[in-house]
Motif scaffolding. Structure first.
Motif, PDB file in Angstrom:
ATOM      1  N   ALA A  18       0.839  -1.207   0.000  1.00 53.33           N
ATOM      2  CA  ALA A  18       0.000   0.000   0.000  1.00 53.33           C
ATOM      3  C   ALA A  18       0.871   1.253   0.000  1.00 53.33           C
ATOM      4  O   ALA A  18       0.454   2.307  -0.500  1.00 53.33           O
ATOM      5  CB  ALA A  18      -0.928  -0.006   1.210  1.00 53.33           C
ATOM      6  N   LEU A  19       2.091   1.143   0.545  1.00 58.44           N
ATOM      7  CA  LEU A  19       2.990   2.294   0.548  1.00 58.44           C
ATOM      8  C   LEU A  19       3.521   2.616  -0.849  1.00 58.44           C
ATOM      9  O   LEU A  19       4.022   3.711  -1.085  1.00 58.44           O
ATOM     10  CB  LEU A  19       4.180   2.029   1.492  1.00 58.44           C
ATOM     11  N   LEU A  20       3.414   1.683  -1.766  1.00 57.53           N
ATOM     12  CA  LEU A  20       3.923   1.887  -3.118  1.00 57.53           C
ATOM     13  C   LEU A  20       2.909   2.554  -4.037  1.00 57.53           C
ATOM     14  O   LEU A  20       3.233   2.895  -5.181  1.00 57.53           O
ATOM     15  CB  LEU A  20       4.363   0.544  -3.724  1.00 57.53           C
ATOM     16  N   THR A  21       1.687   2.742  -3.540  1.00 54.07           N
ATOM     17  CA  THR A  21       0.680   3.466  -4.315  1.00 54.07           C
ATOM     18  C   THR A  21       0.998   4.956  -4.286  1.00 54.07           C
ATOM     19  O   THR A  21       1.809   5.426  -3.472  1.00 54.07           O
ATOM     20  CB  THR A  21      -0.719   3.227  -3.741  1.00 54.07           C
ATOM     21  N   ASP A  22       0.347   5.716  -5.157  1.00 63.77           N
ATOM     22  CA  ASP A  22       0.562   7.167  -5.167  1.00 63.77           C
ATOM     23  C   ASP A  22       0.225   7.781  -3.817  1.00 63.77           C
ATOM     24  O   ASP A  22       0.954   8.640  -3.309  1.00 63.77           O
ATOM     25  CB  ASP A  22      -0.281   7.810  -6.267  1.00 63.77           C
ATOM     26  N   GLU A  23      -0.883   7.325  -3.225  1.00 61.11           N
ATOM     27  CA  GLU A  23      -1.282   7.860  -1.916  1.00 61.11           C
ATOM     28  C   GLU A  23      -0.236   7.517  -0.855  1.00 61.11           C
ATOM     29  O   GLU A  23       0.147   8.375  -0.034  1.00 61.11           O
ATOM     30  CB  GLU A  23      -2.646   7.307  -1.510  1.00 61.11           C
ATOM     31  N   ARG A  25       2.965   6.822  -1.253  1.00 58.50           N
ATOM     32  CA  ARG A  25       4.230   7.530  -1.457  1.00 58.50           C
ATOM     33  C   ARG A  25       4.128   8.996  -1.010  1.00 58.50           C
ATOM     34  O   ARG A  25       5.061   9.533  -0.418  1.00 58.50           O
ATOM     35  CB  ARG A  25       4.644   7.440  -2.927  1.00 58.50           C
ATOM     36  N   ARG A  26       2.982   9.620  -1.331  1.00 55.09           N
ATOM     37  CA  ARG A  26       2.816  11.013  -0.894  1.00 55.09           C
ATOM     38  C   ARG A  26       2.805  11.104   0.629  1.00 55.09           C
ATOM     39  O   ARG A  26       3.396  12.027   1.213  1.00 55.09           O
ATOM     40  CB  ARG A  26       1.511  11.587  -1.473  1.00 55.09           C
ATOM     41  N   LEU A  27       2.106  10.191   1.242  1.00 53.10           N
ATOM     42  CA  LEU A  27       2.029  10.180   2.698  1.00 53.10           C
ATOM     43  C   LEU A  27       3.423   9.983   3.302  1.00 53.10           C
ATOM     44  O   LEU A  27       3.825  10.704   4.236  1.00 53.10           O
ATOM     45  CB  LEU A  27       1.089   9.067   3.154  1.00 53.10           C
ATOM     46  N   LEU A  28       4.183   9.041   2.754  1.00 52.45           N
ATOM     47  CA  LEU A  28       5.517   8.758   3.276  1.00 52.45           C
ATOM     48  C   LEU A  28       6.467   9.929   3.038  1.00 52.45           C
ATOM     49  O   LEU A  28       7.266  10.287   3.921  1.00 52.45           O
ATOM     50  CB  LEU A  28       6.056   7.485   2.628  1.00 52.45           C
ATOM     51  N   ASP A  29       6.384  10.549   1.870  1.00 53.05           N
ATOM     52  CA  ASP A  29       7.232  11.711   1.589  1.00 53.05           C
ATOM     53  C   ASP A  29       6.977  12.849   2.576  1.00 53.05           C
ATOM     54  O   ASP A  29       7.898  13.563   2.970  1.00 53.05           O
ATOM     55  CB  ASP A  29       6.995  12.206   0.165  1.00 53.05           C
ATOM     56  N   GLY A  30       5.720  13.001   2.981  1.00 49.33           N
ATOM     57  CA  GLY A  30       5.376  14.062   3.924  1.00 49.33           C
ATOM     58  C   GLY A  30       5.867  13.801   5.328  1.00 49.33           C
ATOM     59  O   GLY A  30       5.858  14.705   6.171  1.00 49.33           O
ATOM     60  N   LEU A  31       6.310  12.566   5.606  1.00 48.43           N
ATOM     61  CA  LEU A  31       6.787  12.210   6.950  1.00 48.43           C
ATOM     62  C   LEU A  31       8.305  12.199   7.062  1.00 48.43           C
ATOM     63  O   LEU A  31       8.846  11.785   8.078  1.00 48.43           O
ATOM     64  CB  LEU A  31       6.247  10.819   7.329  1.00 48.43           C
ATOM     65  N   LEU A  54      -2.821   2.364   6.547  1.00 45.14           N
ATOM     66  CA  LEU A  54      -1.813   3.012   5.722  1.00 45.14           C
ATOM     67  C   LEU A  54      -0.993   4.003   6.544  1.00 45.14           C
ATOM     68  O   LEU A  54       0.230   4.097   6.392  1.00 45.14           O
ATOM     69  CB  LEU A  54      -2.481   3.731   4.544  1.00 45.14           C
ATOM     70  N   VAL A  55      -1.662   4.730   7.423  1.00 43.82           N
ATOM     71  CA  VAL A  55      -0.948   5.675   8.283  1.00 43.82           C
ATOM     72  C   VAL A  55       0.042   4.948   9.186  1.00 43.82           C
ATOM     73  O   VAL A  55       1.196   5.369   9.349  1.00 43.82           O
ATOM     74  CB  VAL A  55      -1.945   6.494   9.127  1.00 43.82           C
ATOM     75  N   SER A  56      -0.381   3.832   9.762  1.00 48.06           N
ATOM     76  CA  SER A  56       0.518   3.063  10.634  1.00 48.06           C
ATOM     77  C   SER A  56       1.730   2.554   9.871  1.00 48.06           C
ATOM     78  O   SER A  56       2.869   2.625  10.357  1.00 48.06           O
ATOM     79  CB  SER A  56      -0.239   1.885  11.252  1.00 48.06           C
ATOM     80  N   ALA A  58       2.996   3.836   7.126  1.00 49.07           N
ATOM     81  CA  ALA A  58       3.833   4.968   6.735  1.00 49.07           C
ATOM     82  C   ALA A  58       4.670   5.473   7.907  1.00 49.07           C
ATOM     83  O   ALA A  58       5.861   5.779   7.755  1.00 49.07           O
ATOM     84  CB  ALA A  58       2.969   6.093   6.175  1.00 49.07           C
ATOM     85  N   LEU A  59       4.072   5.562   9.071  1.00 49.12           N
ATOM     86  CA  LEU A  59       4.821   6.017  10.242  1.00 49.12           C
ATOM     87  C   LEU A  59       5.936   5.031  10.598  1.00 49.12           C
ATOM     88  O   LEU A  59       7.051   5.429  10.953  1.00 49.12           O
ATOM     89  CB  LEU A  59       3.873   6.198  11.425  1.00 49.12           C
ATOM     90  N   GLY A  60       5.616   3.749  10.506  1.00 46.05           N
ATOM     91  CA  GLY A  60       6.640   2.746  10.783  1.00 46.05           C
ATOM     92  C   GLY A  60       7.794   2.832   9.794  1.00 46.05           C
ATOM     93  O   GLY A  60       8.965   2.757  10.170  1.00 46.05           O
ATOM     94  N   GLN A  61       7.458   3.017   8.507  1.00 45.98           N
ATOM     95  CA  GLN A  61       8.491   3.115   7.485  1.00 45.98           C
ATOM     96  C   GLN A  61       9.306   4.398   7.646  1.00 45.98           C
ATOM     97  O   GLN A  61      10.523   4.416   7.428  1.00 45.98           O
ATOM     98  CB  GLN A  61       7.854   3.073   6.098  1.00 45.98           C
ATOM     99  N   ALA A  62       8.651   5.482   8.061  1.00 42.96           N
ATOM    100  CA  ALA A  62       9.361   6.742   8.295  1.00 42.96           C
ATOM    101  C   ALA A  62      10.396   6.579   9.404  1.00 42.96           C
ATOM    102  O   ALA A  62      11.519   7.101   9.307  1.00 42.96           O
ATOM    103  CB  ALA A  62       8.367   7.840   8.650  1.00 42.96           C
ATOM    104  N   ARG A  63      10.042   5.842  10.452  1.00 42.86           N
ATOM    105  CA  ARG A  63      11.002   5.597  11.536  1.00 42.86           C
ATOM    106  C   ARG A  63      12.191   4.781  11.035  1.00 42.86           C
ATOM    107  O   ARG A  63      13.335   5.052  11.375  1.00 42.86           O
ATOM    108  CB  ARG A  63      10.320   4.862  12.692  1.00 42.86           C
ATOM    109  N   LEU A  64      11.900   3.765  10.214  1.00 38.99           N
ATOM    110  CA  LEU A  64      12.972   2.924   9.697  1.00 38.99           C
ATOM    111  C   LEU A  64      13.903   3.714   8.786  1.00 38.99           C
ATOM    112  O   LEU A  64      15.123   3.537   8.812  1.00 38.99           O
ATOM    113  CB  LEU A  64      12.370   1.739   8.936  1.00 38.99           C
ATOM    114  N   ARG A  65      13.338   4.600   7.973  1.00 40.00           N
ATOM    115  CA  ARG A  65      14.182   5.424   7.104  1.00 40.00           C
ATOM    116  C   ARG A  65      15.102   6.322   7.921  1.00 40.00           C
ATOM    117  O   ARG A  65      16.274   6.513   7.570  1.00 40.00           O
ATOM    118  CB  ARG A  65      13.305   6.262   6.161  1.00 40.00           C
ATOM    119  N   GLN A  66      14.591   6.883   8.985  1.00 38.99           N
ATOM    120  CA  GLN A  66      15.430   7.733   9.818  1.00 38.99           C
ATOM    121  C   GLN A  66      16.581   6.937  10.419  1.00 38.99           C
ATOM    122  O   GLN A  66      17.717   7.418  10.499  1.00 38.99           O
ATOM    123  CB  GLN A  66      14.586   8.386  10.914  1.00 38.99           C
TER     124      GLN A  66
END
Length: 400
Positions: A18-23, A25-31, A54-56, A58-66
């Motif tokens: 679901a993170l690979l959809t346009d929605e 990716r936009r959500l993840l980029d904003g985090l 999707l929010v959960s 994205a937040l998890g992936q944002a933490r991993l990227r950091q």
């Protein structure tokens, strides 16, 4: 194969894709720059506009990227995707790039990356111009590796296959790279035969290829290294990161490689250095040198000996250049005594002290509290043993 040998659930794969959809990716980029301390408030706000799942994700992936920035750098980390174990076990980008260049220098053009994880090594190999078959048995890990290849524009060079590595035919490949899982349900695994797959299987797979490299823990016993393998210990910025068994290169060689550089020291089979009194200079070999049992080679470079037969500190009366050890000019050699040390640093106005220990039970931070450092001068304090006796060495770093 996943880093802990388990296989993810289908729901995990669904949440990730679901993170690979346009929605997504936009959500993840904003985090990208979100503050984890404000995560609850951010999640509440985002769930008004996006599905909670999707929010959960994205937040998890944002933490991993950091977390991944330290290993991959911001430019790549914020474009890539990760699993929790993948971030923990991934090869640091600088180390992966060095290994990829070694493969390329051997003439490798097609390589099978077995137990590829999130694809960090496959990315480095592809960037070195090598075509990679990246294999893992976990569906989520494979999706992540595939997404990373696409995100970095390397899909033409990286094929991701979800399979058991034991069932993959590596005939026709110039080389094999195996990164076995070294963590289980109870944490880090120290027995090479408890790796997943076991080290013996990985060695067998390596011997079938013209060239191969097996990533293993740096603490591997030397007796576990096969006679037909080259063993290389790698440090980056002074921290030992891993050991690698190479096949098809220099059987029996022991190598310490320091990054950035690279600078590589190969063993000459020297006997252990003699123990001698502390001289004017103390040399602290890099951790990779110590792991590779090449302290004698550093001692040879600096015309030195050991301060104790069980301690990896080299001493010499000469300041000689070496890339494989930090050098200190020693001003004081004293029996260990906190009261005497406190009086000495107060007398010299020492306000900043780097406290090192090797072969001492004293904890540096506890000692720092007792010293109550004040002043404008600095020094290095080494807590160690000299000819078996607890000793304090004071000095300062120097460059040859």
């Amino acid at each position: 194969m996943t880093e802990n040998g388990t296989v993810s659930a289908p729901s995990d794969v669904t949440a990730f894709t679901a993170l690979l959809t346009d929605e997504g990716r936009r959500l993840l980029d904003g985090l990208r720059d979100h503050d984890p301390a404000r995560e609850l408030a951010v999640a509440t706000r985002l769930r008004r506009e996006h599905p909670a799942e999707l929010v959960s994700a994205a937040l998890g992936q944002a933490r991993l990227r950091q977390r991944a920035v330290a290993k991959f750098g911001a430019e790549d980390a914020y474009r890539m995707f990760f699993t929790p174990h993948g971030v923990e076990q991934a090869t640091r980008a600088s180390v992966a790039a060095y290994r990829a260049e070694r493969f390329a220098a051997l003439g490798v053009r097609r390589l099978a990356d077995l137990c590829c994880g999130n694809g960090g090594d496959a990315i480095a190999l592809a960037r070195a111009g090598i075509s990679v078959l990246a294999v893992d048995r976990d569906p989520l890990t494979c999706e992540v590796a595939r997404a990373n290849a696409a995100a970095l524009g390397l899909s033409d060079l990286i094929e991701v296959r979800c399979a058991d590595v034991a069932e993959v035919d590596t005939d026709g490949y110039d080389a094999v790279f195996v990164d076995p899982a070294r963590r289980g349900g109870r944490g880090r695994i120290f027995d090479p035969e408890a790796y997943s797959p076991p080290l013996s299987w990985a060695v067998g797979a390596a011997r079938k290829a013209p060239h191969a490299a097996l990533k293993i823990a740096p603490g591997v016993p030397h007796e576990a290294v096969p006679e037909d393998a080259e063993a290389e210990w790698i440090s980056d910025g002074g921290d030992v990161k891993e050991a690698v068994l190479w096949f098809g290169t220099s059987p029996g060689t022991r190598r310490a490689t320091l990054l950035p550089g690279p600078r590589s020291l190969t063993g000459a089979g020297l006997p252990d250095p003699a123990v001698r009194p502390v001289g004017r200079y103390l040399y602290e070999p890099d951790g990779a040198v110590i792991r590779a049992h090449l302290v004698a080679d550093v001692a040879e470079q600096v015309a030195g000996g050991l301060i104790d037969e069980t301690i990896a500190y080299v001493t010499s009366d000469e300041l000689r250049p070496t890339a494989y050890a930090a050098a200190y000019e020693i001003t004081d050699v004293l029996p260990f005594n906190v009261k005497r040390l406190r009086a000495l640093v107060r007398e010299r106005g020492i306000g900043v002290a780097v406290i090192k220990k090797r072969g001492s039970a004293v904890e540096p931070e506890e000692l720092r509290k007792k010293l109550k450092l004040e002043g404008v001068n600095s020094c290095v304090i080494v807590l160690t043993r000299v000819a078996g006796a607890p000793t304090m060495l004071l000095g300062h770093p120097v460059r040859a």
